[in-house]
Design an enzyme around this catalytic site. Structure first.
Site, PDB file in Angstrom:
ATOM      1  N   ASP A   1      -4.141 -27.579  21.821  1.00 54.75           N
ATOM      2  CA  ASP A   1      -3.272 -28.762  21.875  1.00 54.75           C
ATOM      3  C   ASP A   1      -2.046 -28.506  22.756  1.00 54.75           C
ATOM      4  O   ASP A   1      -1.957 -27.475  23.438  1.00 54.75           O
ATOM      5  CB  ASP A   1      -2.859 -29.202  20.460  1.00 54.75           C
ATOM      6  CG  ASP A   1      -1.835 -28.276  19.844  1.00 54.75           C
ATOM      7  OD1 ASP A   1      -1.820 -27.091  20.191  1.00 54.75           O
ATOM      8  OD2 ASP A   1      -1.023 -28.747  19.007  1.00 54.75           O
TER       9      ASP A   1
ATOM     10  N   LYS B   1       0.226 -21.249  13.422  1.00 53.89           N
ATOM     11  CA  LYS B   1      -1.182 -21.304  13.764  1.00 53.89           C
ATOM     12  C   LYS B   1      -1.305 -20.934  15.234  1.00 53.89           C
ATOM     13  O   LYS B   1      -0.340 -21.030  15.981  1.00 53.89           O
ATOM     14  CB  LYS B   1      -1.777 -22.668  13.445  1.00 53.89           C
ATOM     15  CG  LYS B   1      -1.056 -23.880  14.019  1.00 53.89           C
ATOM     16  CD  LYS B   1      -1.650 -25.148  13.418  1.00 53.89           C
ATOM     17  CE  LYS B   1      -1.094 -26.414  14.047  1.00 53.89           C
ATOM     18  NZ  LYS B   1       0.107 -26.895  13.388  1.00 53.89           N
TER      19      LYS B   1
ATOM     20  N   ASP C   1      -1.056 -24.245  19.571  1.00 55.23           N
ATOM     21  CA  ASP C   1      -1.265 -23.659  18.241  1.00 55.23           C
ATOM     22  C   ASP C   1      -2.525 -24.194  17.560  1.00 55.23           C
ATOM     23  O   ASP C   1      -2.983 -23.634  16.578  1.00 55.23           O
ATOM     24  CB  ASP C   1      -0.015 -23.822  17.344  1.00 55.23           C
ATOM     25  CG  ASP C   1       0.388 -25.260  17.142  1.00 55.23           C
ATOM     26  OD1 ASP C   1      -0.209 -26.166  17.768  1.00 55.23           O
ATOM     27  OD2 ASP C   1       1.328 -25.494  16.347  1.00 55.23           O
ATOM     28  N   ARG C   2      -3.093 -25.267  18.103  1.00 61.70           N
ATOM     29  CA  ARG C   2      -4.340 -25.771  17.526  1.00 61.70           C
ATOM     30  C   ARG C   2      -5.532 -25.316  18.352  1.00 61.70           C
ATOM     31  O   ARG C   2      -5.397 -25.027  19.539  1.00 61.70           O
ATOM     32  CB  ARG C   2      -4.347 -27.295  17.508  1.00 61.70           C
ATOM     33  CG  ARG C   2      -3.293 -27.900  16.638  1.00 61.70           C
ATOM     34  CD  ARG C   2      -3.520 -29.390  16.547  1.00 61.70           C
ATOM     35  NE  ARG C   2      -2.482 -30.011  15.729  1.00 61.70           N
ATOM     36  CZ  ARG C   2      -2.604 -31.182  15.161  1.00 61.70           C
ATOM     37  NH1 ARG C   2      -3.705 -31.889  15.329  1.00 61.70           N
ATOM     38  NH2 ARG C   2      -1.626 -31.672  14.422  1.00 61.70           N
TER      39      ARG C   2
ATOM     40  N   ASP D   1       1.029 -27.511  22.389  1.00 61.87           N
ATOM     41  CA  ASP D   1       1.796 -26.271  22.280  1.00 61.87           C
ATOM     42  C   ASP D   1       0.912 -25.069  21.962  1.00 61.87           C
ATOM     43  O   ASP D   1       1.414 -24.005  21.588  1.00 61.87           O
ATOM     44  CB  ASP D   1       2.924 -26.417  21.255  1.00 61.87           C
ATOM     45  CG  ASP D   1       2.413 -26.750  19.872  1.00 61.87           C
ATOM     46  OD1 ASP D   1       1.301 -27.306  19.756  1.00 61.87           O
ATOM     47  OD2 ASP D   1       3.121 -26.464  18.888  1.00 61.87           O
TER      48      ASP D   1
ATOM     49  N   SER E   1       4.150 -30.983  20.150  1.00 62.34           N
ATOM     50  CA  SER E   1       2.825 -30.474  19.810  1.00 62.34           C
ATOM     51  C   SER E   1       1.678 -31.376  20.270  1.00 62.34           C
ATOM     52  O   SER E   1       1.534 -31.605  21.451  1.00 62.34           O
ATOM     53  CB  SER E   1       2.788 -30.240  18.313  1.00 62.34           C
ATOM     54  OG  SER E   1       1.660 -29.507  17.976  1.00 62.34           O
ATOM     55  N   HIS E   2       0.937 -31.925  19.320  1.00 63.40           N
ATOM     56  CA  HIS E   2      -0.258 -32.692  19.687  1.00 63.40           C
ATOM     57  C   HIS E   2       0.074 -34.129  20.083  1.00 63.40           C
ATOM     58  O   HIS E   2      -0.832 -34.889  20.428  1.00 63.40           O
ATOM     59  CB  HIS E   2      -1.246 -32.703  18.520  1.00 63.40           C
ATOM     60  CG  HIS E   2      -0.758 -33.483  17.339  1.00 63.40           C
ATOM     61  ND1 HIS E   2       0.195 -33.007  16.469  1.00 63.40           N
ATOM     62  CD2 HIS E   2      -1.058 -34.735  16.923  1.00 63.40           C
ATOM     63  CE1 HIS E   2       0.433 -33.920  15.549  1.00 63.40           C
ATOM     64  NE2 HIS E   2      -0.301 -34.978  15.804  1.00 63.40           N
TER      65      HIS E   2
HETATM   66  C1  VG1 Z   1      -0.256 -32.908  11.373  1.00 61.96           C
HETATM   67  C2  VG1 Z   1      -1.400 -32.183  10.687  1.00 61.96           C
HETATM   68  C3  VG1 Z   1      -0.891 -30.912  10.027  1.00 61.96           C
HETATM   69  C4  VG1 Z   1      -0.182 -30.045  11.063  1.00 61.96           C
HETATM   70  C5  VG1 Z   1       0.913 -30.847  11.741  1.00 61.96           C
HETATM   71  C6  VG1 Z   1       1.578 -30.085  12.863  1.00 61.96           C
HETATM   72  O1  VG1 Z   1       0.699 -33.303  10.417  1.00 61.96           O
HETATM   73  O2  VG1 Z   1      -2.023 -33.011   9.742  1.00 61.96           O
HETATM   74  O3  VG1 Z   1      -1.963 -30.241   9.436  1.00 61.96           O
HETATM   75  O4  VG1 Z   1       0.385 -28.909  10.454  1.00 61.96           O
HETATM   76  O5  VG1 Z   1       0.361 -32.036  12.312  1.00 61.96           O
HETATM   77  O6  VG1 Z   1       0.655 -29.678  13.817  1.00 61.96           O
HETATM   78  P1  VG1 Z   1       0.792 -34.800   9.832  1.00 61.96           P
HETATM   79  O7  VG1 Z   1       1.986 -34.815   8.948  1.00 61.96           O
HETATM   80  O8  VG1 Z   1       0.875 -35.711  11.014  1.00 61.96           O
HETATM   81  O9  VG1 Z   1      -0.492 -35.022   9.095  1.00 61.96           O
HETATM   82  V1  VG1 Z   1       1.134 -29.581  15.422  1.00 61.96           V
HETATM   83  O10 VG1 Z   1      -0.035 -28.685  16.227  1.00 61.96           O
HETATM   84  O11 VG1 Z   1       1.306 -31.166  15.840  1.00 61.96           O
HETATM   85  O12 VG1 Z   1       2.617 -28.795  15.286  1.00 61.96           O
HETATM   86 CO    CO Z   2       0.535 -27.999  17.960  1.00 63.58          CO
END
Ligand code: VG1
Ligand code: CO
Length: 550
Positions: free
Chosen positions: A284, A383, A288-289, A286, A120-121
């Site tokens: 981001d 998302k 979804d953001r 993937d 993801s991010h």
């Molecule tokens: C982070 C964000 C959370 C989000 C998660 C996955 O998690 O705070 O809101 O759902 O990333 O997003 P954490 O545990 O690092 O706070 V993604 O777009 O990276 O799947």
């Molecule tokens: Co993501």
């Protein structure tokens, strides 16, 4: 070709976090590391409890964000799926599917579930991160019960089942056979596009671009590019070049595909320029953001959720109104005020999209959001970055108003929730754990304490009682809530792969329109001071300020 049974040994630390198993590429490339996790997943899915169905004989969706190791992992998983009784795999072309697209494909094809390859991010590339996540038949991230079962299995697994077939060609559409399994390479965008068409008024959006509406979408060299290009430039007639950094690259071209004003600085500078387009957005790794911006104006994700809730009826897919809304606990309470005005329910869940699934499935909510640039709806169970971009485009098209004027009007009507998240990255794990443990220990004494003009009315560690399945998730974040509604929240990230990341969330409400234009960090400085006083962040982390404040 034949199915092999290969002995293996277990690996420590294969417990999925907030969203799947994320590790350095170097960790994932250890012999059998990915295989062990995938075998554990298949073992759990093939041995369901009495009520559940097995994966055996069913259809699985597979795709990822195209980061380094994506293509190799696809081949491994295909061969393991064939050896573990999967009947058919729907694979995104070239191994590419965004996270919301996986969700859409699972739902539209009534698949048993899907595997998303993404961190993801998190940064990508040889030295970056890789990740794997399982989504269930509703299209949403596996529940904690399932991920815990998979984790337990990773600690017991002794053998792998895998076909010794040659690698499949994954770049051309069409059906191939692998052992007894069919592999269908599908268009990565088609199903997702069909879902978007059902929700939005494409004619209205087409008309905007025809009349000269300008937009810049930064796909950050990640998987959102092909989707944004196909829909915005292809379907809606936005000029070529509206979507930039649109080709998914294995290392995201060195960008950090975590859209926020710090990482998306190029987009910010375009949006702050004299000739800025009307609307800007980024996604981001993937897709979804989302981050949305107007000319010279950044929208916070919490405000975005509140505005989309307030104006949802302007969008065809939501014209009948919303069943309810949900936000993660650290997300600002801006949406709560809108829900109250609309007379709909507003749920508060722990961080992570998986907690919205039950509410969406049960028809209790239509929109969901997180402060971390995540917004989405009941159309899928993830998302969805491009959905949010199309939703904001629709609000502008339906009202004829700019992003900034929509947000300012919202603040006048509902008040403004000043909001910021301070991240302290790369903290020593022991120091971060000790900080949280000591905070938890201090909670009883914090009740009623006075800090300046405020006093603490609630000091607790957030527990979520799922209203649908009755499950309880504890220790989801330390909250200090003050008598004026202001909040300071502490939690540790569950997605990082290096040390610990402390997240401190600050929020306060400002009803007076004359006081709604203070710089955010100034407006929240007093609360940041309280966070420091209560948790001793500087001395424990050795950091004088956050690595990133968004
Ligand atoms: C982070 C964000 C959370 C989000 C998660 C996955 O998690 O705070 O809101 O759902 O990333 O997003 P954490 O545990 O690092 O706070 V993604 O777009 O990276 O799947
Ligand atoms: Co993501």
């Amino acid at each position: 070709m034949a199915i092999q049974t290969i002995p293996t040994q277990t690996f420590a630390g294969q417990r999925p976090g907030t969203s799947g198993l994320r590790k350095k590429v170097t960790v994932f490339r250890q012999r059998h590391y990915l295989e062990n996790f995938v075998q554990s997943l298949f073992d759990v899915l093939n041995a369901p409890d009495a009520a559940g169905e097995a994966l055996h004989g069913k259809t699985l969706v597979l795709g990822g964000d195209g980061r380094y190791h994506n293509r190799e992992a696809v081949q491994t998983i295909l061969k393991m799926a064939a050896a573990n009784g999967v009947q058919r795999v729907l694979l995104g072309q070239g191994g590419i599917l965004s996270t919301p697209a996986v969700s859409a494909v699972i739902r539209r094809h009534h698949a048993f579930g899907g595997i998303v390859l993404s961190a993801s991010h998190n940064p990508g590339g040889v030295d970056g991160d890789f990740g794997i996540k399982y989504n269930a038949s509703n299209g949403g991230p596996a529940t904690e019960t399932l991920t815990e079962a998979v984790y337990a299995r990773t600690q017991a697994v002794t053998q792998l089942r895998i076909s010794d077939a040659a690698d499949l060609a994954i770049d051309a559409l069409g059906v191939q056979q692998l052992e007894h399994m069919q592999v269908e390479v599908i268009d990565s965008v088609a199903d997702y596009l069909a879902v978007m068409r059902e929700l939005f008024d494409f004619d209205l959006l087409r008309g905007m671009f025809a009349r000269g509406f300008t937009m810049r979408v930064d796909a950050m060299n990640a998987v959102g590019g092909p989707y944004a290009k196909a829909i915005l430039e292809g379907e809606l007639g936005a000029p070529a070049g509206t979507v930039v950094n649109a080709t998914p690259l294995e290392d995201f071209g060195g960008l950090h595909p975590d859209p926020n004003p710090v990482n998306a600085e190029d987009l910010i500078s375009h949006m702050m320029a004299a000739d800025a387009p009307d609307f800007g957005a980024a996604m981001d790794g993937d897709a979804d953001r989302n981050m949305v911006l107007g000319r010279n104006f950044v929208v916070t994700p919490s405000d975005s959720l509140a505005l989309l809730t307030a104006h949802a009826k302007l969008i065809p897919g939501y014209k009948a109104g919303l069943l309810g809304v949900a936000r993660s606990m650290p997300t600002s309470a801006a949406v709560d005020r809108v829900a109250q005005a609309l007379g709909i329910a507003c749920f508060e869940t722990p961080t992570g999209w998986k907690f919205f699934g039950n509410l969406l499935d049960a028809g209790r909510v239509t929109l969901c959001g997180e402060e971390s640039y995540g917004t989405g709806s009941s159309h899928v169970r993830e998302k969805d970055g491009l959905w949010a971009i199309l939703a904001w485009l629709s609000l502008q098209g339906a009202t004829g108003r700019s992003v900034e004027s929509l947000v300012r009007e919202h603040w006048q009507t509902y008040g403004r929730n000043y909001y910021s998240r301070h991240d302290y990255e790369g903290v020593a794990v022991e120091a971060a754990n000790a900080l949280m443990a000591d905070l938890r220990g201090a909670l009883p004494g914090l009740m009623g304490q006075v800090f300046g003009s405020r006093s603490v009315t609630l000091a607790d560690d957030f527990s979520y009682h799922d209203p649908i399945d009755g499950s309880v998730s504890r220790a989801q974040g330390v909250r200090l809530i003050f008598n004026d509604g202001a909040r300071v929240i502490f939690r540790l990230s569950g997605t990082g792969t290096e040390g610990a990341t402390l997240r401190v969330y600050l929020e306060r409400y400002e009803p007076d329109p004359m006081l709604q234009d203070v710089p955010v960090q100034t407006a929240l400085a007093e609360l940041a001071g309280i966070a420091e006083q209560v948790a001793g962040i500087a001395s424990r982390t050795g950091m004088n300020g956050p690595s990133v404040a968004t």
